[in-house]
Design a protein around this motif. Structure first.
Motif, short mmCIF file in Angstrom:
data_model
loop_
_atom_site.label_atom_id
_atom_site.label_comp_id
_atom_site.label_asym_id
_atom_site.label_seq_id
_atom_site.Cartn_x
_atom_site.Cartn_y
_atom_site.Cartn_z
N GLY A 27 45.98 41.76 53.64
CA GLY A 27 46.62 40.66 52.93
C GLY A 27 45.84 39.38 52.90
N ARG A 28 44.59 39.39 53.42
CA ARG A 28 43.83 38.14 53.50
C ARG A 28 42.86 37.95 52.34
NH1 ARG A 28 40.90 38.60 59.06
NH2 ARG A 28 40.68 40.75 58.31
N GLY A 29 42.71 38.94 51.47
CA GLY A 29 41.76 38.83 50.36
C GLY A 29 42.42 38.38 49.07
N THR A 30 41.68 37.62 48.28
CA THR A 30 42.16 37.19 46.95
C THR A 30 41.04 37.42 45.94
OG1 THR A 30 41.39 34.91 47.27
CG2 THR A 30 43.67 35.42 47.92
N PHE A 31 41.42 37.50 44.69
CA PHE A 31 40.39 37.64 43.65
C PHE A 31 40.84 36.97 42.37
CE2 PHE A 31 43.05 40.91 41.91
CZ PHE A 31 42.65 41.08 40.59
N THR A 32 39.87 36.58 41.55
CA THR A 32 40.13 36.08 40.20
C THR A 32 39.22 36.85 39.26
OG1 THR A 32 38.47 34.33 40.39
CG2 THR A 32 40.73 33.77 40.97
N ALA A 33 39.68 37.01 38.03
CA ALA A 33 38.88 37.74 37.03
C ALA A 33 38.98 37.02 35.70
CB ALA A 33 39.37 39.18 36.90
N ARG A 34 37.87 36.96 34.98
CA ARG A 34 37.91 36.39 33.63
C ARG A 34 37.08 37.29 32.71
NH1 ARG A 34 33.51 32.87 32.18
NH2 ARG A 34 31.96 32.73 33.84
N PRO A 35 37.66 37.70 31.57
CA PRO A 35 36.91 38.55 30.63
C PRO A 35 35.65 37.85 30.16
CG PRO A 35 39.25 38.50 30.08
CD PRO A 35 39.03 37.47 31.13
N THR A 36 34.56 38.59 30.12
CA THR A 36 33.27 38.01 29.70
C THR A 36 32.69 38.70 28.48
OG1 THR A 36 32.14 39.45 31.29
CG2 THR A 36 32.69 37.24 32.03
N GLY A 37 33.40 39.65 27.90
CA GLY A 37 32.86 40.32 26.72
C GLY A 37 32.98 41.82 26.82
#
Length: 682
Positions: free
Chosen positions: A668-678
């Motif tokens: 439960g200590r990990g986080t992530f973000t994602a953004r489409p790049t193509g």
């Protein structure tokens, strides 16, 4: 000598600021907005995100999820100025809400976390603001957090966003002991007591006086380096007065040559009044922005209440009391009951009411003038991107750009009797959010809803359930693939000849097809014509281009997905005296390109995303192994505040359910973000 600031202050619109709050999710945008409303006396209680009591996050889903989903507009007053403020979402799935907001704003406050600095989505919204030429000031928030460091945050801004940061404050204390700031422009200390609502002004404490003088000197040198008038005074006096420094900082902000940086803790109500002072002092008014320009004839409209009326619709919402259309008025005056021209739909519309917006509350006003952001009731055809103007002086403004959806789900009503209601509700959803797309699958007959990500579609489905009272089922999310040309063909001849009584159809085209030069992951479409001697008239050339676009949207021969990343050149053709028409050449362009694509070597493309994973250092091995199993390409790793930060490029299809998997692998200590790049070859 009259400065630009003096000239600005005499303009009738000088007391208006239209600004947005931009940032990565959880950087504190909504808390900053709430403290601004409280400091200006607009609200009498501090709203909290974790309590679900905020003004701008008024939608039930926003309060349940603790994030901003929909851009919300509010108005407030500070120091004799009216501030129209838009709180924008920070999550990448709602980037189109940010895009539509930035299209109509004159300035912005970019909020950064004092510990994390520049995060992936804060980088994305910064680039969006760059595209629209929106001047910004920066606010480094959460200075009371453990590990907060203004200099480190500013260094990340300089390294990742490449502006010239002009730091005008020095923090007093650090982390839990953060109590205020030193104003380097006026060389004074501003401190806030625990629970205090206003700042106490005093002299700079002796303990930081030397450091404050050093930083003031660095600020003067940085400004003089970039501003001619400041350089002249600096050379004469070897210092800058507060007035000269303020005027120069304003000029540099408006021109985009510098970014003023302030700091504080919005949650603890520290640093908000200086931020409001900076908004008034440095960000542009509507009068400082260049006139808007029409896309068709290049005519301009200045920010003048007496000019012909010109406005852009940037948001549409359906409420219990009717349909609200949000407008940015660029020129002229709009009064209740006026009839205006919808230049996009080419029809007249009558304005029933004009409303000053306070998130989910509205105040009726008699008129709106150049520089205003208001909502109007009564428009029937206006959509986001519609231009409204005076009928006798028409103009069409450039609409906000819309990103292509990358994730789709099948949607159906649980009861067959609700099918028509579902269709109407989906049409309303798309009207309110143009980044959603609804289509019917040709093979299965299913209704498919496409959007910018998993969360975007979850929110849309939940809105169907809550706002429209529908019981629906949704399928598993699927990514939207594309097809592209790996190897093209030349000299494809297509003749469209149709004779079935009456006027016939004749069109003859010769097409070359080639991939775009930016590689197999490139997107877009380029059309060119090298026809000479008038063998194909110009109006028929445009019809061929329209036909080619029709063919690309219909899907390619590989798997029926939309085709992108190619250039089509019309090299030759011929016409018939009687039977040629724009319709015939459009059909020839469509069928000719479809035939040409069957002769090309095609590639299947899938959407990819840049993922930033933040985990404890002891969990890096497990996270890297999981990313490798998801076909990820690791592009970098770093250590920030005792945590490991891994960046990677991952196919979007592999990210479904990743949040749950990451929590399991990191307790439960990990986080992530994602953004489409193509897109990349699948």
């Amino acid at each position: 000598m009259r400065t630009a600031l003096d000239r600005h202050l005499t303009h009738p619109l000088a007391a208006v600021r239209n600004l947005g709050i931009l940032a990565h999710v959880d950087a504190g945008k909504t808390t900053v907005t709430e403290r601004i409303l409280y400091a200006t006396g607009t609200t009498h209680k501090r709203g909290e995100v974790h309590d679900g009591t905020t003004v701008t996050d008024f939608d039930p889903q926003e309060r349940d999820r603790g994030i901003t989903i929909f851009a919300a507009a509010v108005s407030c007053a500070w120091d004799g100025h009216r501030i129209n403020l838009i709180d924008t979402p920070g999550h990448v799935d709602f980037a189109d809400e940010v895009e539509r907001s930035l299209r109509v704003l004159d300035g912005a406050v970019a909020v950064f976390d004092a510990v994390a600095g520049v995060e992936p989505q804060s980088e994305s919204v910064w680039r969006q603001a760059d595209r629209h030429g929106v001047p910004r000031i920066a606010f480094v928030n959460k200075m009371d957090r453990a590990g907060a460091d203004l200099d480190t945050a500013v260094a990340s801004v300089r390294a990742r966003l490449h502006p010239a940061p002009l730091v005008v404050q020095l923090p007093l204390g650090a982390e839990d002991a953060f109590t205020g700031v030193v104003d380097l422009v006026r060389m004074r200390a501003l401190t806030w007591a625990d629970g205090g609502e206003t700042a106490t002004e005093g002299p700079v404490p002796d303990t930081v006086l030397e450091e404050a003088r050093r930083r003031r000197r660095l600020l003067e040198e940085a400004v003089a380096e970039r501003h001619p008038a400041a350089l002249e005074e600096f050379c004469d006096r070897e210092t800058l007065t507060a007035r000269t420094l303020t005027a120069a900082l304003r000029d540099l902000t408006v021109s985009g040559d510098g970014v003023v940086v302030l700091c504080g803790s919005a949650y603890r109500n520290r640093g908000i009044e200086p931020l409001l002072d900076a908004v008034v002092a440095y960000l542009p008014s509507p009068a400082d922005r260049p006139p808007v320009r029409g896309t068709q004839d290049g005519q301009e409209r200045p920010a003048d209440p007496s000019a012909p009326f010109t406005a852009l619709a940037f948001k549409v919402t359906a409420t219990a009391t009717g349909r609200l259309t949000y407008l940015r008025v660029y020129a002229g005056t709009l009064e209740k009951g006026d009839t205006v021209w919808d230049a996009t739909a080419r029809r007249t519309e009558r304005v029933g009411r004009i409303l000053r917006v306070q998130a989910d509350r509205h105040e009726a006003v008699e008129r709106a003038v150049a520089g205003d952001i208001v909502a109007v009731v009564g428009l029937k055809s206006a959509r986001a991107g519609t231009t409204l103007c005076a009928r006798d002086t028409p103009i069409v403004l450039e609409p906000p750009g819309a990103a292509e959806p990358v994730v789709s789900v099948a949607v159906e009503a649980r009861r067959s009797t609700d099918t028509e209601r579902l269709s109407a509700a989906l049409a309303r959803l798309v009207e309110e959010d143009p980044s959603l797309v609804v289509r019917t699958d040709a093979e299965t007959g299913q209704t498919v809803l496409s959007g910018m990500g998993e969360l975007h579609l979850e929110v849309a489905a939940e809105k169907l359930r809550r706002a429209h009272g529908l019981e629906i089922t949704t399928g598993r999310p699927r990514v939207s693939h594309r097809e592209t040309v790996a190897r093209g063909v030349t000299g494809v001849v297509f003749r469209h000849v149709k004779q079935d009584g009456g006027a016939g159809q004749f069109a003859h085209v010769v097409l070359d097809v080639e991939p775009l030069p930016d590689g197999p992951g490139g997107t877009g479409f380029v059309f060119a014509s090298t026809v000479v001697g008038g063998r194909v008239p110009q109006e028929y050339v445009r019809a061929v281009e329209a036909g080619c676009r029709d063919a690309l949207a219909e899907g390619g021969p590989l798997a029926g997905h939309p085709v992108t990343g190619l250039k089509v050149t019309l090299t030759d053709g011929s016409t018939h005296v009687k039977d040629s028409s724009e319709m015939a050449f459009r059909t020839a362009g469509r069928l000719g390109l479809r035939e040409a694509l069957r002769g090309c070597a095609l590639l299947l493309l899938e959407p990819v995303a840049e993922v930033t994973v933040t985990v404890p250092e002891d969990a890096v091995g497990a996270v890297l192994g999981d990313l490798a199993a998801r076909r990820a390409r690791v592009t970098g790793s770093d250590t920030r505040g005792g945590a490991a930060v891994v960046t990677a490029t991952v196919p979007l299809a592999e990210l479904f359910g990743y949040a749950t998997r990451l929590r399991g692998r990191t307790q439960g200590r990990g986080t992530f973000t994602a953004r489409p790049t193509g897109y990349a070859p699948a």
